[in-house]
Every structure is written in structure tokens, then in C-alpha cells.
Design a protein around this motif. Structure first.
Motif, mmCIF file in Angstrom:
data_model
loop_
_atom_site.group_PDB
_atom_site.id
_atom_site.type_symbol
_atom_site.label_atom_id
_atom_site.label_comp_id
_atom_site.label_asym_id
_atom_site.label_seq_id
_atom_site.Cartn_x
_atom_site.Cartn_y
_atom_site.Cartn_z
ATOM 1 N N ALA A 147 34.883 72.735 20.731
ATOM 2 C CA ALA A 147 36.191 72.972 20.391
ATOM 3 C C ALA A 147 36.762 73.216 18.840
ATOM 4 O O ALA A 147 36.230 72.523 18.054
ATOM 5 C CB ALA A 147 37.209 71.714 21.022
ATOM 6 N N LEU A 181 41.126 64.376 14.844
ATOM 7 C CA LEU A 181 40.831 65.416 15.581
ATOM 8 C C LEU A 181 39.402 65.591 15.536
ATOM 9 O O LEU A 181 38.649 65.657 16.554
ATOM 10 C CB LEU A 181 41.664 66.574 15.273
ATOM 11 C CG LEU A 181 41.841 67.533 16.467
ATOM 12 C CD1 LEU A 181 42.627 66.979 17.728
ATOM 13 C CD2 LEU A 181 42.780 68.492 15.680
ATOM 14 N N SER A 182 38.714 65.653 14.462
ATOM 15 C CA SER A 182 37.405 65.928 14.160
ATOM 16 C C SER A 182 36.597 65.152 14.971
ATOM 17 O O SER A 182 35.240 65.159 15.148
ATOM 18 C CB SER A 182 37.171 65.896 12.692
ATOM 19 O OG SER A 182 37.820 66.951 11.897
ATOM 20 N N PRO A 232 40.296 73.336 17.621
ATOM 21 C CA PRO A 232 41.667 73.170 17.914
ATOM 22 C C PRO A 232 42.820 73.670 17.088
ATOM 23 O O PRO A 232 42.704 73.755 15.848
ATOM 24 C CB PRO A 232 42.053 71.613 17.974
ATOM 25 C CG PRO A 232 40.743 70.939 18.053
ATOM 26 C CD PRO A 232 39.834 72.068 17.271
ATOM 27 N N VAL A 245 34.952 68.605 19.796
ATOM 28 C CA VAL A 245 35.722 69.138 18.487
ATOM 29 C C VAL A 245 34.620 69.154 17.319
ATOM 30 O O VAL A 245 34.167 68.186 16.877
ATOM 31 C CB VAL A 245 36.883 68.372 17.968
ATOM 32 C CG1 VAL A 245 37.315 68.897 16.642
ATOM 33 C CG2 VAL A 245 37.819 68.260 19.074
ATOM 34 N N TYR A 290 45.856 71.073 20.435
ATOM 35 C CA TYR A 290 45.304 69.613 20.495
ATOM 36 C C TYR A 290 45.556 68.998 19.289
ATOM 37 O O TYR A 290 45.280 69.446 18.165
ATOM 38 C CB TYR A 290 43.760 69.499 20.785
ATOM 39 C CG TYR A 290 43.122 68.463 21.154
ATOM 40 C CD1 TYR A 290 43.923 67.337 21.753
ATOM 41 C CD2 TYR A 290 41.763 68.173 20.831
ATOM 42 C CE1 TYR A 290 43.140 66.232 22.245
ATOM 43 C CE2 TYR A 290 41.111 67.046 21.038
ATOM 44 C CZ TYR A 290 41.764 65.813 21.606
ATOM 45 O OH TYR A 290 41.113 64.882 22.110
ATOM 46 N N PRO A 312 38.733 71.535 13.217
ATOM 47 C CA PRO A 312 40.255 71.750 13.539
ATOM 48 C C PRO A 312 40.777 72.906 12.766
ATOM 49 O O PRO A 312 39.944 73.177 11.677
ATOM 50 C CB PRO A 312 40.908 70.426 13.164
ATOM 51 C CG PRO A 312 39.838 69.474 13.307
ATOM 52 C CD PRO A 312 38.414 70.084 12.799
ATOM 53 N N ARG A 341 38.444 69.877 28.687
ATOM 54 C CA ARG A 341 37.517 69.191 28.072
ATOM 55 C C ARG A 341 36.255 68.985 28.902
ATOM 56 O O ARG A 341 34.996 69.102 28.615
ATOM 57 C CB ARG A 341 38.192 67.869 27.373
ATOM 58 C CG ARG A 341 36.973 67.326 26.438
ATOM 59 C CD ARG A 341 37.712 66.248 25.418
ATOM 60 N NE ARG A 341 37.826 65.056 26.214
ATOM 61 C CZ ARG A 341 38.409 64.035 25.522
ATOM 62 N NH1 ARG A 341 38.907 64.162 24.278
ATOM 63 N NH2 ARG A 341 38.660 62.967 26.267
#
Length: 313
Positions: free
Chosen positions: A206, A270-271, A208, A276, A183, A279, A196
């Protein structure tokens, strides 16, 4: 400073997981120790590895990364201070997820890690030849035996994930606490969607991998840049796409606004995504680590998140 740790089940983790895939591969033992020292010295506690790292290197057998991490925790006396995640199912000696293979893989990981428990254990790749009932029951037995604290899953098709979660819920066995999908800003479909949706439905978080798209999202690959390795080629391919260039442009703008490196911004986006918690990113040298340690302390504005999301659509 406010507590920035996140939860994976009953585990308290730093919101950036240090990838151990480079240990014993592109980072030798001394460099790996230095990176691990600097990561924990910067507040980190969440280390990700796998039993197969790095069997693909000539002369390696697999387990090199776990061995280095085990030697490091033994030499530092800090096993109780770090959260170690490892994965099984792809080691050359333990390929697959049948009950005997999985149990042997866990025992070998414990030996290499020089510990009597694994904090977070992932099935690395699904094994469709084994019923989910057998996999989940085996993992439940390993949790009951105290060898694993929390279980998780990485590469798996949505239907098998749904069946696994439903079995755990129905039978009351240990259940997955986390999912580790590919991801990032240039690979969103691999997680967004059914996987998801299941994570949100069942309360999985998650963690990733490929959060920096093999280095592309560090910003070091630009038009005209020389590409001298297979890994670099995998990253640079994104330069050939309109999306890749739009993402770089947006990352540059947000990085300038935030006053942090491009890699920090890519991981901070991403965070900020639903589910999530941390990462994964690796550092094969000490100078690659500071941008990673900045991630938990970098809070993007809603507008910046939206700009990156639209650029990566």
C-alpha cells in the motif's frame, strides 16, 4: 546507514513518496524544482503524480504536474535515479479506462514526463463501465510494450479489485503490485477491511494518499484556529469530532517523546501498518519537507503505535 528502501515489485523505493499534486498548482515551477531537489538530496527517490494534476485549477488543462517533473528530470539528467508513479483515467482528454483511452493516456503521460517508461502506473479511479478483463489485458499489453514497469490501482471497490486480481492470476497477465488507498489516523475504514485483506492475500503493498488528512495531522489545526480555505476546512472538520481531538492529543505526546514533528509521527504510524511501504505526502514549500524526510528514520515503539491506534479507533 542501513538500507531503508522498500520494494514494489522490482522497484526499490524510498519509504516516503513525494506527492506531486501541488506542482503547477500551489507550487510554481521554480518552487517545485527546489522541493524535488531537496527531496532527492535528502535520499528520496519516489515521486507520485497523476495525469489529471491539476486540471481543477482555472487556466490549467491537466498534466501540469507531469510536465514539471519531466522538465526537472531532463534538466537534472537523473531519470534513472528516480521512481516515477503516475495515474490515469481522469484526465479531461482521457476519461475512463477503455483500451483506447488508457493507451492514449499512457502515451500522453510519457510525453509530458519526457521518458519512454513509467515505473509505476495506477488506474486512478475505477471505470465500472469497462470489464476488468479489458483493463487488465490493456495494462498487460502496456507492460509488454515496455511503457510501464509495474501496474497498480487506486480508488476501486473491493469486488472489482478481487475480480481484477483473480483474472491476472488465472490468465497470467501483469498483476497489480500496489494499491493507493485513502488511509490515515482519522480515515481508517477506507482501507482496513476488505481492501487490505485482498492486498495481504495477493501480496500487494500500500502507498496511501491523504496520509496527513489534508493537513489536519500536521497539528496546525487547533481549536480556535482560523480556517481560510476549502482545504483547511476539510482538515479542520476533524476538530469537531472526539476522535480527532484524541488523535491530536496522542500525536502531541508521541512527538514529544520522539523529538520530531507531529506530521512525522502521523506518517510513521502509517508506515508501521500492515502492507504499507510508503505513505504519500506533498510539500508546497521547502520548509514543509524536513518532517517528511524524517519519516523513514523515525521508528515508533510498539507502545506508541498502540497508543495512536487506540486514539484513532
Amino acid at each position: 546507514m542501513a538500507d531503508i528502501t522498500k520494494k514494489i515489485g522490482d522497484l526499490d523505493v524510498f519509504p516516503l513518496s513525494l506527492g506531486g499534486n501541488v506542482f503547477g498548482w500551489t507550487a510554481d515551477k521554480d518552487t517545485s524544482f527546489a522541493v524535488l531537489d531537496a527531496y532527492t538530496g535528502g535520499g528520496g527517490n519516489f515521486i507520485d503524480t497523476a495525469d489529471v494534476y491539476s486540471a481543477w485549477v482555472e487556466g490549467n488543462d491537466g498534466g501540469e504536474s507531469e510536465t514539471i517533473i519531466g522538465e526537472w528530470t531532463a534538466s537534472r539528467g537523473n531519470r534513472g535515479d528516480v521512481v516515477i508513479a503516475t495515474k490515469g483515467g481522469r484526465h479531461p482528454d482521457h476519461d475512463g479506462l477503455s483500451a483506447p483511452v488508457l493507451k492514449a493516456a499512457v502515451d500522453d503521460s510519457l510525453r509530458r514526463l519526457r521518458t519512454d517508461y513509467i515505473d509505476l502506473y495506477y488506474t486512478h479511479f475505477d471505470d465500472p463501465s469497462v470489464p476488468v478483463e479489458e483493463i487488465m489485458t490493456t495494462l498487460d499489453e502496456l507492460v509488454a510494450a515496455g511503457k510501464i514497469r509495474q501496474i497498480a490501482v487506486s480508488n476501486i471497490e473491493p469486488d472489482r479489485l478481487a475480480a481484477s486480481l483473480a483474472f491476472s492470476e488465472r490468465e497470467g497477465t501483469a498483476r497489480y503490485a500496489a494499491i493507493q488507498p485513502e488511509y490515515n489516523l482519522v480515515a481508517r475504514d477506507s482501507y482496513e477491511g476488505p481492501r487490505r485483506d485482498l492486498a495481504e492475500q495477493y501480496g500487494l503493498v500500500a502507498v496511501p494518499y491523504y496520509g496527513l488528512a489534508s493537513g489536519f495531522l500536521t497539528g496546525k489545526y487547533r481549536p480556535g484556529a482560523s480556517v481560510d480555505s476549502a482545504r483547511a476546512g476539510k482538515a479542520a472538520k476533524h476538530l469537531e469530532t472526539e476522535r480527532g481531538n484524541k488523535v491530536l492529543e496522542a500525536l502531541d505526546a508521541v512527538a514529544e517523546e520522539q523529538g520530531v514533528p507531529v506530521a512525522t509521527v502521523a506518517l510513521a504510524w502509517l508506515s508501521a501498518q500492515p502492507t504499507v511501504v510508503a505513505p504519500i505526502a506533498s510539500a508546497r514549500t521547502l520548509d514543509q519537507l524536513p518532517p517528511l524526510l524524517e519519516v523513514p528514520r523515525t521508528e515508533l515503539t510498539a507502545g506508541q503505535v498502540d497508543r495512536l491506534t487506540k486514539a484513532s479507533a
